[in-house]
Design a protein around this motif. Structure first.
Motif, PDB file in Angstrom:
ATOM      1  N   ASP A   1       0.829  -1.208   0.000  1.00 42.53           N
ATOM      2  CA  ASP A   1       0.000   0.000   0.000  1.00 42.53           C
ATOM      3  C   ASP A   1       0.864   1.259   0.000  1.00 42.53           C
ATOM      4  O   ASP A   1       1.884   1.334   0.701  1.00 42.53           O
ATOM      5  CB  ASP A   1      -0.908   0.018   1.233  1.00 42.53           C
ATOM      6  CG  ASP A   1      -1.999  -1.045   1.161  1.00 42.53           C
ATOM      7  OD1 ASP A   1      -2.196  -1.596   0.060  1.00 42.53           O
ATOM      8  OD2 ASP A   1      -2.629  -1.312   2.195  1.00 42.53           O
TER       9      ASP A   1
ATOM     10  N   GLU B   1       0.303   4.123   1.296  1.00 41.21           N
ATOM     11  CA  GLU B   1       0.397   4.769   2.609  1.00 41.21           C
ATOM     12  C   GLU B   1       1.419   4.089   3.511  1.00 41.21           C
ATOM     13  O   GLU B   1       2.050   4.736   4.352  1.00 41.21           O
ATOM     14  CB  GLU B   1      -0.971   4.825   3.301  1.00 41.21           C
ATOM     15  CG  GLU B   1      -1.647   3.486   3.522  1.00 41.21           C
ATOM     16  CD  GLU B   1      -2.595   3.119   2.396  1.00 41.21           C
ATOM     17  OE1 GLU B   1      -3.558   2.384   2.687  1.00 41.21           O
ATOM     18  OE2 GLU B   1      -2.389   3.551   1.242  1.00 41.21           O
ATOM     19  N   ASP B   2       1.594   2.766   3.338  1.00 36.42           N
ATOM     20  CA  ASP B   2       2.597   2.057   4.126  1.00 36.42           C
ATOM     21  C   ASP B   2       4.009   2.454   3.703  1.00 36.42           C
ATOM     22  O   ASP B   2       4.895   2.639   4.542  1.00 36.42           O
ATOM     23  CB  ASP B   2       2.417   0.542   3.992  1.00 36.42           C
ATOM     24  CG  ASP B   2       1.160   0.044   4.690  1.00 36.42           C
ATOM     25  OD1 ASP B   2       0.782   0.646   5.718  1.00 36.42           O
ATOM     26  OD2 ASP B   2       0.562  -0.937   4.225  1.00 36.42           O
TER      27      ASP B   2
ATOM     28  N   GLN C   1       4.595   5.825   5.153  1.00 33.70           N
ATOM     29  CA  GLN C   1       4.798   5.803   6.596  1.00 33.70           C
ATOM     30  C   GLN C   1       6.168   5.237   6.978  1.00 33.70           C
ATOM     31  O   GLN C   1       6.817   5.738   7.907  1.00 33.70           O
ATOM     32  CB  GLN C   1       3.688   4.994   7.270  1.00 33.70           C
ATOM     33  CG  GLN C   1       2.372   5.761   7.424  1.00 33.70           C
ATOM     34  CD  GLN C   1       2.541   7.032   8.221  1.00 33.70           C
ATOM     35  OE1 GLN C   1       3.206   7.066   9.258  1.00 33.70           O
ATOM     36  NE2 GLN C   1       1.931   8.109   7.737  1.00 33.70           N
ATOM     37  N   ILE C   2       6.604   4.194   6.299  1.00 32.62           N
ATOM     38  CA  ILE C   2       7.932   3.641   6.578  1.00 32.62           C
ATOM     39  C   ILE C   2       8.992   4.700   6.314  1.00 32.62           C
ATOM     40  O   ILE C   2       9.904   4.925   7.127  1.00 32.62           O
ATOM     41  CB  ILE C   2       8.200   2.381   5.731  1.00 32.62           C
ATOM     42  CG1 ILE C   2       7.264   1.249   6.143  1.00 32.62           C
ATOM     43  CG2 ILE C   2       9.655   1.926   5.892  1.00 32.62           C
ATOM     44  CD1 ILE C   2       7.296   0.049   5.209  1.00 32.62           C
TER      45      ILE C   2
ATOM     46  N   VAL D   1       4.178  -0.166  12.086  1.00 35.14           N
ATOM     47  CA  VAL D   1       3.923  -0.070  10.645  1.00 35.14           C
ATOM     48  C   VAL D   1       4.397  -1.334   9.934  1.00 35.14           C
ATOM     49  O   VAL D   1       3.675  -1.917   9.115  1.00 35.14           O
ATOM     50  CB  VAL D   1       4.622   1.167  10.047  1.00 35.14           C
ATOM     51  CG1 VAL D   1       4.503   1.163   8.522  1.00 35.14           C
ATOM     52  CG2 VAL D   1       4.016   2.454  10.604  1.00 35.14           C
TER      53      VAL D   1
ATOM     54  N   GLY E   1       2.204  -4.261  10.629  1.00 33.28           N
ATOM     55  CA  GLY E   1       0.964  -4.163   9.866  1.00 33.28           C
ATOM     56  C   GLY E   1       1.154  -4.590   8.426  1.00 33.28           C
ATOM     57  O   GLY E   1       0.295  -5.276   7.853  1.00 33.28           O
ATOM     58  N   VAL E   2       2.277  -4.206   7.827  1.00 32.20           N
ATOM     59  CA  VAL E   2       2.572  -4.613   6.450  1.00 32.20           C
ATOM     60  C   VAL E   2       2.706  -6.130   6.346  1.00 32.20           C
ATOM     61  O   VAL E   2       2.176  -6.756   5.425  1.00 32.20           O
ATOM     62  CB  VAL E   2       3.858  -3.933   5.941  1.00 32.20           C
ATOM     63  CG1 VAL E   2       4.262  -4.499   4.572  1.00 32.20           C
ATOM     64  CG2 VAL E   2       3.676  -2.410   5.838  1.00 32.20           C
TER      65      VAL E   2
ATOM     66  N   LYS F   1      -0.786  -7.716   6.625  1.00 38.24           N
ATOM     67  CA  LYS F   1      -1.618  -7.484   5.437  1.00 38.24           C
ATOM     68  C   LYS F   1      -1.168  -8.308   4.244  1.00 38.24           C
ATOM     69  O   LYS F   1      -1.964  -8.637   3.372  1.00 38.24           O
ATOM     70  CB  LYS F   1      -1.619  -5.998   5.075  1.00 38.24           C
ATOM     71  CG  LYS F   1      -2.508  -5.152   5.959  1.00 38.24           C
ATOM     72  CD  LYS F   1      -2.701  -3.759   5.411  1.00 38.24           C
ATOM     73  CE  LYS F   1      -1.476  -2.915   5.524  1.00 38.24           C
ATOM     74  NZ  LYS F   1      -1.724  -1.512   5.096  1.00 38.24           N
TER      75      LYS F   1
END
Length: 211
Positions: A74, A76-77, A80-81, A202, A205-206, A209
């Protein structure tokens, strides 16, 4: 052949690792500074240089993201990273700069321990990135980071408590100034540890997912 979260074509994995190497290097120098408390000016200069190099990598990641229509994870990921690693590096610079500026004659023990823990947390995040590139889980690293974060929270409370414990009601200006300076240091150390934990969240979460 196993599925990779970061295909070579997008180069995000390579860029994240390059960015993380700067982060590890800066954290290592900060840890050395807090441990030996010598060559303060030189170590601060080295961290400033690394932070500038890290910012350049962050811009490269942002540019790559803007030019990539289909991303491996994603968008956004990826953002964010990139942003969180940059934030941690900036906070390391802020801590070092204040240590150099404030003219302390010693490093307080809780602060030294927290910085050492943060260095290990950052190194473990490198392990996570490596395992992600091979589509492997990293529960052990996430667990270790969480435990170190809890220890940092306790050390932070001890460190701030020591600033005020035993203080005289009519403390002189130098004592009060030292307390204020160290409160600034502890605030930024806390922010750096929190951002390091945020990066772990983060990445976890990656992994979840894309499991």
């Amino acid at each position: 052949m196993g599925f990779s979260l970061f295909p070579r074509s997008a180069k995000f994995y390579d860029l994240f690792k390059e960015q993380h190497r700067k982060l590890v290097k800066a954290a290592g120098i900060l840890d050395e500074l807090f441990t030996t408390f010598d060559d303060v000016e030189e170590r601060c200069k080295r961290i400033n240089i690394i932070e500038s190099e890290g910012n350049a990598i962050s811009r490269r990641i942002a540019k790559e993201l803007s030019l990539t229509f289909i991303t491996p994870i994603d968008r956004e990921d990826i953002h964010q990273i990139n942003l969180t690693q940059e934030d941690i590096l900036n906070l390391i610079k802020a801590i070092a700069s204040r240590i150099g500026l404030f003219g302390f004659d010693r490093i307080r023990y809780p602060a030294r321990r927290i910085i050492a823990n943060m260095r290990v947390m950052i190194e473990e995040l490198g392990v996570v990135l490596g395992r992600m590139s091979q589509s492997k889980q990293a529960e052990e690293s996430f667990h270790k980071i969480e435990n170190l974060k809890h220890e940092c929270e306790t050390l932070l409370m001890v460190g701030i408590g020591e600033l005020y414990d035993g203080g005289e009601v009519n403390a002189d200006y130098a004592v009060i100034l030292d307390i204020v300076k160290w409160k600034h240091i502890f605030d930024r150390i806390e922010a750096a540890v929190d951002r390091t934990e945020s990066l772990a969240d983060v990445l976890e979460g990656v992994v979840l997912k894309n499991a």
